[in-house]
Design an enzyme around this catalytic site. Structure first.
Site, PDB file in Angstrom:
ATOM      1  N   SER A 171       0.836  -1.199   0.000  1.00  0.00           N
ATOM      2  CA  SER A 171       0.000   0.000   0.000  1.00  0.00           C
ATOM      3  C   SER A 171       0.871   1.249   0.000  1.00  0.00           C
ATOM      4  O   SER A 171       2.096   1.179   0.161  1.00  0.00           O
ATOM      5  CB  SER A 171      -0.930   0.019   1.229  1.00  0.00           C
TER       6      SER A 171
ATOM      7  N   VAL B  64       9.542  -7.117   9.031  1.00  0.00           N
ATOM      8  CA  VAL B  64      10.946  -6.735   8.871  1.00  0.00           C
ATOM      9  C   VAL B  64      11.722  -6.758  10.182  1.00  0.00           C
ATOM     10  O   VAL B  64      12.947  -6.602  10.179  1.00  0.00           O
ATOM     11  CB  VAL B  64      11.095  -5.360   8.187  1.00  0.00           C
TER      12      VAL B  64
ATOM     13  N   TYR C 193       9.869   8.312  16.436  1.00  0.00           N
ATOM     14  CA  TYR C 193       9.758   8.346  14.977  1.00  0.00           C
ATOM     15  C   TYR C 193      10.897   9.161  14.376  1.00  0.00           C
ATOM     16  O   TYR C 193      11.538   8.733  13.408  1.00  0.00           O
ATOM     17  CB  TYR C 193       8.406   8.939  14.596  1.00  0.00           C
TER      18      TYR C 193
ATOM     19  N   THR D 145      -1.412   8.916   2.058  1.00  0.00           N
ATOM     20  CA  THR D 145      -1.202   7.478   2.154  1.00  0.00           C
ATOM     21  C   THR D 145      -2.193   6.893   3.154  1.00  0.00           C
ATOM     22  O   THR D 145      -2.947   7.622   3.802  1.00  0.00           O
ATOM     23  CB  THR D 145       0.231   7.172   2.632  1.00  0.00           C
TER      24      THR D 145
END
Length: 260
Positions: free
Chosen positions: A16, A59, A166, A201
């Site tokens: 996506s 991951v 982040y 997104t």
């Protein structure tokens, strides 16, 4: 690097958003694409659409990443392209005070570790395993053996309130780009990183339209959210332009994020 059906690619977070747009752009050039993602429904649907391969991969797991590369290579051969788009977010202040009772709250370290594990270590894990495979290939006529594109964020430079983890994860990707490019230069593998701004997104899918409009208004020009296809366009430029190496490039409409 010339893109055609002789080239294979792996895209993490490929089901996506930015990854999916890049998968479609590469497949349109004939590239054989494998998608690493946790969303099986989206991954399998996109793989069917582009004639690619879906690989269920977290991951943060070396075993799953190894299995993903094995499946991708069995289907398409050794990849020459890796695009790292897998990532997560989360917002907590370093410490905060509850507005109702004054209770002091510390940042939950398990959340900090989760974001670092996915965004930073997950990216590096895939780089090392993909590059090791690329070393088994001969260089192409233009000299390239492989090309790697990573995804950071403008938060790496303009981290907002509550984005300590982040920001740290994305700044780590920016910080290692040149070093990894230098590590792999003698093997003809190039490494670059994109720092997207505010893109339309799935991360924004649940946001109200007025929230999206307010975010778009912060962009100097053009006053809109970035489109995943624009990320894909830059990723393909980094892959095909053999002199593009060791760079961190903002793609953000000239935005500089305010503190909040």
């Amino acid at each position: 690097m010339q893109l055609d059906s002789s080239i294979a690619a792996v895209i993490t977070g490929g089901a996506s958003g930015l990854g999916a747009a890049t998968a479609r752009a590469l497949a349109a050039q004939g590239v054989r694409v494998a998608l690493f993602d946790l969303n099986a429904d989206l991954g399998e649907a996109l793989a069917k659409e582009i004639g690619g391969t879906y690989c269920p991969v977290n991951v943060t797991s070396s075993a799953e990443v190894d299995a993903g590369f094995a499946k991708a290579r069995a289907a398409h051969g050794q990849e020459r392209i890796l695009v790292n788009c897998a990532g997560v977010g989360g917002s907590f202040k370093t410490v905060s005070r509850d507005k109702t009772n004054g209770e002091i709250k510390e940042y939950p370290l398990d959340n900090f570790e989760r974001i670092i594990q996915v965004n930073l270590i997950g990216t590096f894990r895939c780089i090392t395993k993909s590059a090791a495979g690329m070393l088994t290939l001969p260089p192409l006529p233009g000299g390239d053996r492989g090309a790697i594109v990573n995804t950071a964020s403008v938060a790496a430079e303009d981290g907002q309130i509550g984005q300590a983890a982040y920001t740290a994860s994305k700044a780590g990707i920016v910080g290692m780009t040149l070093t990894v490019a230098r590590d792999l230069a003698s093997e003809a593998i190039r490494v670059n990183t994109i720092l997207p701004g505010i893109f339309d997104t799935p991360l924004l899918a649940r946001a109200r339209e007025e929230v999206k409009a307010a975010l778009a208004a912060q962009v100097p020009f053009p006053k809109r959210l970035g489109q995943p296809e624009e990320y894909a366009q830059l990723a393909l430029t980094m892959i095909t332009n053999s002199y593009f190496n060791g760079e961190d490039v903002r793609l953000d409409g000239a935005i500089r994020m305010a503190p909040r």
